[in-house]
Design a protein around this motif. Sequence first.
Motif, PDB file in Angstrom:
ATOM      1  N   ASP A  99       0.917  -1.329   0.186  1.00 42.04           N
ATOM      2  CA  ASP A  99       0.206  -0.262   0.021  1.00 42.04           C
ATOM      3  C   ASP A  99       0.805   1.119  -0.051  1.00 42.04           C
ATOM      4  OD1 ASP A  99      -2.505  -1.620   0.212  1.00 42.04           O
ATOM      5  OD2 ASP A  99      -2.308  -1.461   2.220  1.00 42.04           O
ATOM      6  N   THR A 100       1.875   1.183   0.656  1.00 42.06           N
ATOM      7  CA  THR A 100       2.678   2.380   0.767  1.00 42.06           C
ATOM      8  C   THR A 100       3.393   2.556  -0.541  1.00 42.06           C
ATOM      9  OG1 THR A 100       3.187   2.048   3.274  1.00 42.06           O
ATOM     10  CG2 THR A 100       4.522   3.412   2.208  1.00 42.06           C
ATOM     11  N   GLU A 101       3.916   1.374  -1.121  1.00 42.76           N
ATOM     12  CA  GLU A 101       4.742   1.591  -2.289  1.00 42.76           C
ATOM     13  C   GLU A 101       3.778   2.071  -3.371  1.00 42.76           C
ATOM     14  OE1 GLU A 101       8.066   1.072  -3.230  1.00 42.76           O
ATOM     15  OE2 GLU A 101       8.149   1.119  -1.011  1.00 42.76           O
ATOM     16  N   ALA A 102       2.288   1.673  -3.233  1.00 40.06           N
ATOM     17  CA  ALA A 102       1.468   2.033  -4.476  1.00 40.06           C
ATOM     18  C   ALA A 102       1.246   3.534  -4.244  1.00 40.06           C
ATOM     19  CB  ALA A 102       0.387   1.503  -4.297  1.00 40.06           C
ATOM     20  N   SER A 103       1.423   4.123  -3.064  1.00 38.98           N
ATOM     21  CA  SER A 103       1.246   5.583  -2.655  1.00 38.98           C
ATOM     22  C   SER A 103       2.444   6.621  -3.290  1.00 38.98           C
ATOM     23  CB  SER A 103       0.754   6.025  -1.343  1.00 38.98           C
ATOM     24  OG  SER A 103       1.588   5.660  -0.563  1.00 38.98           O
ATOM     25  N   LEU A 104       3.403   5.772  -3.115  1.00 36.79           N
ATOM     26  CA  LEU A 104       4.823   6.562  -3.445  1.00 36.79           C
ATOM     27  C   LEU A 104       5.505   5.963  -4.903  1.00 36.79           C
ATOM     28  CD1 LEU A 104       6.783   5.928  -0.341  1.00 36.79           C
ATOM     29  CD2 LEU A 104       5.711   7.976  -1.074  1.00 36.79           C
ATOM     30  N   ARG A 105       4.433   5.443  -5.631  1.00 40.09           N
ATOM     31  CA  ARG A 105       4.797   5.188  -6.989  1.00 40.09           C
ATOM     32  C   ARG A 105       5.099   6.370  -7.845  1.00 40.09           C
ATOM     33  NH1 ARG A 105       0.635   1.475  -8.846  1.00 40.09           N
ATOM     34  NH2 ARG A 105       1.922  -0.046  -8.000  1.00 40.09           N
ATOM     35  N   SER A 106       4.315   7.385  -7.658  1.00 44.98           N
ATOM     36  CA  SER A 106       4.613   8.788  -8.716  1.00 44.98           C
ATOM     37  C   SER A 106       5.822   9.411  -8.237  1.00 44.98           C
ATOM     38  CB  SER A 106       3.239   9.537  -8.667  1.00 44.98           C
ATOM     39  OG  SER A 106       2.974   9.890  -7.390  1.00 44.98           O
ATOM     40  N   LEU A 107       5.792   9.408  -6.687  1.00 51.37           N
ATOM     41  CA  LEU A 107       7.185  10.153  -6.430  1.00 51.37           C
ATOM     42  C   LEU A 107       8.469   9.354  -6.944  1.00 51.37           C
ATOM     43  CD1 LEU A 107       7.492  11.785  -3.304  1.00 51.37           C
ATOM     44  CD2 LEU A 107       9.357  10.143  -3.508  1.00 51.37           C
ATOM     45  N   LYS A 108       8.487   7.871  -6.618  1.00 49.27           N
ATOM     46  CA  LYS A 108       9.510   7.476  -7.240  1.00 49.27           C
ATOM     47  C   LYS A 108       9.866   7.253  -8.872  1.00 49.27           C
ATOM     48  CE  LYS A 108      10.594   3.191  -5.434  1.00 49.27           C
ATOM     49  NZ  LYS A 108      10.649   1.792  -5.057  1.00 49.27           N
ATOM     50  N   THR A 109       8.614   7.738  -9.534  1.00 46.14           N
ATOM     51  CA  THR A 109       8.890   7.610 -10.982  1.00 46.14           C
ATOM     52  C   THR A 109       9.276   9.027 -11.311  1.00 46.14           C
ATOM     53  OG1 THR A 109       6.758   6.426 -11.387  1.00 46.14           O
ATOM     54  CG2 THR A 109       7.679   7.701 -12.807  1.00 46.14           C
ATOM     55  N   ILE A 110       9.264  10.104 -10.585  1.00 49.70           N
ATOM     56  CA  ILE A 110       9.942  11.436 -10.870  1.00 49.70           C
ATOM     57  C   ILE A 110      11.269  11.345 -10.254  1.00 49.70           C
ATOM     58  CG2 ILE A 110       9.903  13.880  -9.954  1.00 49.70           C
ATOM     59  CD1 ILE A 110       6.763  13.349  -9.534  1.00 49.70           C
ATOM     60  N   GLY A 111      11.542  10.521  -9.222  1.00 47.98           N
ATOM     61  CA  GLY A 111      12.851  10.468  -8.685  1.00 47.98           C
ATOM     62  C   GLY A 111      13.522   9.236  -8.991  1.00 47.98           C
ATOM     63  N   PHE A 112      13.399   8.834 -10.418  1.00 46.16           N
ATOM     64  CA  PHE A 112      13.847   7.535 -11.153  1.00 46.16           C
ATOM     65  C   PHE A 112      15.622   7.359 -10.822  1.00 46.16           C
ATOM     66  CE2 PHE A 112      13.852  10.542 -14.595  1.00 46.16           C
ATOM     67  CZ  PHE A 112      15.041  10.062 -15.245  1.00 46.16           C
ATOM     68  N   ILE A 113      16.208   8.619 -10.968  1.00 46.15           N
ATOM     69  CA  ILE A 113      17.372   8.640 -10.879  1.00 46.15           C
ATOM     70  C   ILE A 113      17.884   8.035  -9.683  1.00 46.15           C
ATOM     71  CG2 ILE A 113      19.600  10.221 -11.038  1.00 46.15           C
ATOM     72  CD1 ILE A 113      18.162  11.923 -12.765  1.00 46.15           C
ATOM     73  N   GLY A 114      17.295   8.436  -8.560  1.00 46.36           N
ATOM     74  CA  GLY A 114      17.537   7.931  -7.050  1.00 46.36           C
ATOM     75  C   GLY A 114      17.763   6.303  -7.150  1.00 46.36           C
ATOM     76  N   SER A 115      16.347   5.963  -7.679  1.00 45.16           N
ATOM     77  CA  SER A 115      16.066   4.343  -7.695  1.00 45.16           C
ATOM     78  C   SER A 115      17.121   3.548  -8.622  1.00 45.16           C
ATOM     79  CB  SER A 115      14.887   4.063  -8.434  1.00 45.16           C
ATOM     80  OG  SER A 115      13.790   4.409  -7.524  1.00 45.16           O
ATOM     81  N   LEU A 116      17.499   4.291  -9.599  1.00 46.13           N
ATOM     82  CA  LEU A 116      18.607   3.710 -10.449  1.00 46.13           C
ATOM     83  C   LEU A 116      20.113   3.756  -9.762  1.00 46.13           C
ATOM     84  CD1 LEU A 116      17.753   5.263 -14.163  1.00 46.13           C
ATOM     85  CD2 LEU A 116      17.677   2.664 -13.365  1.00 46.13           C
ATOM     86  N   LEU A 117      20.309   4.758  -9.177  1.00 41.29           N
ATOM     87  CA  LEU A 117      21.639   4.877  -8.265  1.00 41.29           C
ATOM     88  C   LEU A 117      21.541   3.922  -6.999  1.00 41.29           C
ATOM     89  CD1 LEU A 117      22.352   8.801  -8.171  1.00 41.29           C
ATOM     90  CD2 LEU A 117      23.482   6.833  -9.503  1.00 41.29           C
ATOM     91  N   ALA A 118      20.373   3.777  -6.488  1.00 40.85           N
ATOM     92  CA  ALA A 118      20.574   2.732  -5.499  1.00 40.85           C
ATOM     93  C   ALA A 118      20.716   1.226  -6.215  1.00 40.85           C
ATOM     94  CB  ALA A 118      19.162   2.622  -4.805  1.00 40.85           C
ATOM     95  N   TYR A 119      19.939   1.088  -7.242  1.00 43.57           N
ATOM     96  CA  TYR A 119      20.301  -0.316  -7.917  1.00 43.57           C
ATOM     97  C   TYR A 119      21.617  -0.572  -8.261  1.00 43.57           C
ATOM     98  CZ  TYR A 119      18.317  -4.257 -10.325  1.00 43.57           C
ATOM     99  OH  TYR A 119      18.224  -5.665 -10.929  1.00 43.57           O
ATOM    100  N   PHE A 120      22.467   0.763  -8.932  1.00 41.87           N
ATOM    101  CA  PHE A 120      23.925   0.673  -9.140  1.00 41.87           C
ATOM    102  C   PHE A 120      24.555   0.189  -7.917  1.00 41.87           C
ATOM    103  CE2 PHE A 120      27.872   3.078  -9.157  1.00 41.87           C
ATOM    104  CZ  PHE A 120      28.645   2.364  -9.832  1.00 41.87           C
ATOM    105  N   PHE A 121      24.578   1.090  -6.601  1.00 40.68           N
ATOM    106  CA  PHE A 121      25.270   0.753  -5.514  1.00 40.68           C
ATOM    107  C   PHE A 121      25.259  -0.533  -4.950  1.00 40.68           C
ATOM    108  CE2 PHE A 121      25.705   5.580  -5.374  1.00 40.68           C
ATOM    109  CZ  PHE A 121      26.905   5.629  -5.551  1.00 40.68           C
TER     110      PHE A 121
END
Length: 168
Positions: A99-121
């Motif tokens: 439920d929390t992930e669904a509510s933060l989906r748009s925020l994570k989409t805008i901050g996609f660079i942060g998600s990609l960097l977390a994946y990289f590290f």
Amino acid sequence: MSDNPDGTPTGPQPEPIRFFGTTWLNHDNGYGLRRAGVAVGSLAAAAAGCFVLRFAYQGLAIADVGGFVSILVIAMFAICSAIAFRRTWAGYARRPDPDTEASLRSLKTIGFIGSLLAYFFRSLTEAPGEKLRRTEYETALTQYERRRHSRTGNPAARKKPPKRRRPN
């Protein structure tokens, strides 16, 4: 674990990870190359994303929207990227609440660079999510073995403990 006569394995099976399948379990079939490829790919995607955001910022400058809007856009992407990084990184240690992930989906989409960097590290040390899945898999294996061993044998043939005599 042995196979059934029809060829299907018994017991819990490891959960596949994107880009790795189940190679994370034994680190075989090109696991190291896959990790290197995922690290390079996620870093390249983050760099490409920054390049696209640079074009967007230049478009705002050409449109002459003003300093306040430009700062607001930069702050929005920076904050969303920081939150996306943190949420993605925390998702490698424990299962996130759907439920929390669904509510933060748009925020994570805008901050996609942060998600990609977390994946990289994370891919520098392990397959992203490997530690969590390994822990869950080992727990499932021990529970399976415990249940399987407690059911083996004929219960009627078990020896009963000798009756204790009561002192008079």
